[in-house]
Design a protein around this motif. Structure first.
Motif, short mmCIF file in Angstrom:
data_model
loop_
_atom_site.label_atom_id
_atom_site.label_comp_id
_atom_site.label_asym_id
_atom_site.label_seq_id
_atom_site.Cartn_x
_atom_site.Cartn_y
_atom_site.Cartn_z
N ASP A 1 43.26 5.00 93.01
CA ASP A 1 43.91 5.41 94.26
C ASP A 1 44.51 4.26 95.05
N GLY B 1 46.24 12.82 92.83
CA GLY B 1 45.87 13.24 94.17
C GLY B 1 44.62 14.07 94.21
N ASP B 2 44.27 14.69 93.11
CA ASP B 2 43.01 15.43 93.07
C ASP B 2 42.35 15.19 91.72
N ASN B 3 41.04 15.11 91.78
CA ASN B 3 40.32 14.81 90.54
C ASN B 3 40.09 16.04 89.67
N ASP B 4 40.45 17.22 90.17
CA ASP B 4 40.33 18.41 89.32
C ASP B 4 41.28 18.28 88.13
N SER C 1 33.86 15.01 95.99
CA SER C 1 33.41 14.14 97.10
C SER C 1 32.37 14.81 97.97
N SER D 1 37.40 17.14 100.06
CA SER D 1 38.12 17.03 98.79
C SER D 1 39.54 17.52 98.96
N ARG D 2 40.42 17.03 98.10
CA ARG D 2 41.82 17.43 98.19
C ARG D 2 42.02 18.77 97.50
N ASN E 1 37.75 7.45 87.73
CA ASN E 1 38.35 7.95 88.98
C ASN E 1 39.83 7.61 88.93
N GLU E 2 40.58 8.17 89.85
CA GLU E 2 41.98 7.79 89.92
C GLU E 2 42.05 6.40 90.56
N SER F 1 34.36 10.92 88.78
CA SER F 1 33.71 10.94 90.09
C SER F 1 34.70 10.69 91.22
N SER F 2 34.72 11.60 92.17
CA SER F 2 35.44 11.39 93.42
C SER F 2 34.50 10.66 94.37
N GLY F 3 34.96 10.43 95.58
CA GLY F 3 34.07 9.88 96.60
C GLY F 3 34.46 8.51 97.09
N ALA F 4 35.43 7.87 96.43
CA ALA F 4 35.79 6.51 96.84
C ALA F 4 36.35 6.51 98.26
N ILE F 5 37.29 7.41 98.52
CA ILE F 5 37.91 7.41 99.85
C ILE F 5 36.88 7.79 100.91
N ALA F 6 36.07 8.82 100.58
CA ALA F 6 35.07 9.27 101.55
C ALA F 6 34.07 8.15 101.88
#
Ligand code: GLU
Length: 378
Positions: free
Chosen positions: A141, A151-154, A16, A214-215, A138-139, A53-58
């Motif tokens: 969420d 909870g984390d995209n790693d 993110s 990021s988480r 993505n998760e 890809s993360s970033g949805a929550i952000a």
């Protein structure tokens, strides 16, 4: 040295903090364009690319005006829901500029853990890749509950990488790799370029640092490394904050490489032998038993009897005429189909099951032979 040269199928995880500006909450559009150019260049070289890809929550936070430092679960799920639309739109538009089509897949842990979902998700991703598209993952969420989320995209990206048998997982984050201690806390921390094996000492080096968006910190990256390397996938941690982060890796940019623990073929065999319960058996004639030993797939014509109830992708034992298990594998056909086509030639199998269906009972890639060493180790 080009760090990505050895790999043909990459899973790239984007944090993110790279996609979203920490101060404004807006998408870092120029950066994303530079990344898209890198992805297009890799694809032009024949490399398949899957993005986690993360970033949805952000992104959703800004859209819904949610400013609190830490959001209650229902608000972060709402943010993920709103932000995911913006996120997939950004990917579709930016990769679209290079004529690349994107496909969105939102997953929860049951999808990577439960065989039926797993096989379906894997097939969808493989099909998208074969059509030249880039899957964006993505998760999920907005529906996942605390108990059933990564909870984390790693770690999610490591599961995806092993699911699709990627040869390398690239974690792009705000740090250029693993240090002997968290570098923010310890000025004497030394960067490690190569980690041959994730030992308890390596885990201890990770500390617990996480960036504000990021988480995951280094700890979840090392967890991801364990999942990936055990499945035969190499992992690279690299700093992705500057423009053209993948190009930088192809031009010798600093990173940490985690070597795969075993080959993907060995990992797959272990998975078939170790993780799955046997749901049924295929009894084969002597000719088919011999053919398996020479590396052939098991065809319906060699099967004399089918026992048990199993679905496609379930593990089945393959028994020779004496009733000894000679191999174990994942069934390409479910048990009622197998009953229907056993003893039949491939042409009649296609007539019975319809074109587009599998015509083998167990594909050789999904089979472990229980001869010699393997039988002894069982
Ligand atoms: N799935 C989360 C999101 O898209 C990110 C999780 C993470 O940062 O690892 O916002």
């Amino acid at each position: 040295m080009n760090a990505l040269a050895p790999y043909k199928r990459l899973t790239i995880k984007i944090g993110s903090a790279l996609l979203v500006d920490g101060k404004t909450g807006k998408l870092r559009a120029d950066w994303l364009r530079s990344l898209a150019a890198d992805i297009a260049a890799l694809k032009a070289n024949g490399t398949s690319v899957v993005i986690v890809s993360s970033g949805a929550i952000a992104l959703g936070r800004r859209l819904l005006h949610l400013d609190a430092v830490s959001l209650p679960l229902e608000q972060s799920q709402a943010a993920a829901s709103a932000g995911q639309i913006a996120l997939s739109q950004a990917w579709a538009e930016t990769l679209g500029e290079h004529g690349i089509v994107t496909g969105q897949i939102l997953i929860t842990p049951n999808i990577t853990e439960e065989r039926r979902y797993f096989l379906n998700a894997r097939t969808t991703i493989a099909t998208l890749l074969s059509l030249g598209a880039v899957p964006i993952i993505n998760e999920n969420d907005s529906v996942a509950t605390a108990e059933i989320r990564y909870g984390d995209n790693d770690r999610l990206s490591a599961r995806v990488a092993s699911m699709i048998e990627a040869d390398c997982l690239v974690l792009l984050s705000d740090i250029d790799g693993l240090y002997t201690a968290p570098p923010g806390k310890d000025p004497d921390a030394v960067h490690l370029a190569h980690v041959p094996e994730i030992t308890p000492e390596i885990e201890a080096m990770a500390g617990g640092a996480a960036s504000h968006l990021s988480r995951g910190g280094m700890t979840t990256k090392i967890e991801a490394g364990k999942i990936a390397t055990k499945a035969g996938t190499a992992m690279i941690i690299a700093k992705g904050t500057e423009n053209h982060p993948l190009k930088a890796l192809t031009e010798g940019g600093r990173h940490t490489l985690f070597a795969p623990f075993q080959s993907r073929a060995a990992a797959r065999k272990r998975w078939i032998m170790g993780t799955l319960t046997v749901a049924g058996a295929l009894h084969v004639d002597a000719g088919a038993a011999r053919a398996l030993l020479t590396g052939k797939s098991l065809l319906p014509i060699g099967v004399t009897k089918v026992t048990g109830v199993f679905g496609r992708g379930d593990a089945v034992a393959i028994l020779d005429p004496e009733g000894h298990e000679v191999a174990r594998g994942l069934a390409s056909l479910q048990s009622d189909e197998a009953q229907l086509v056993r003893g039949k030639k491939s042409q009649s199998v296609i007539e019975l099951l319809g074109v587009g269906n599998r015509s083998e009972m167990v594909h050789r890639d999904n089979m472990v032979l229980l001869t010699g060493m393997e039988a002894a180790a069982k």
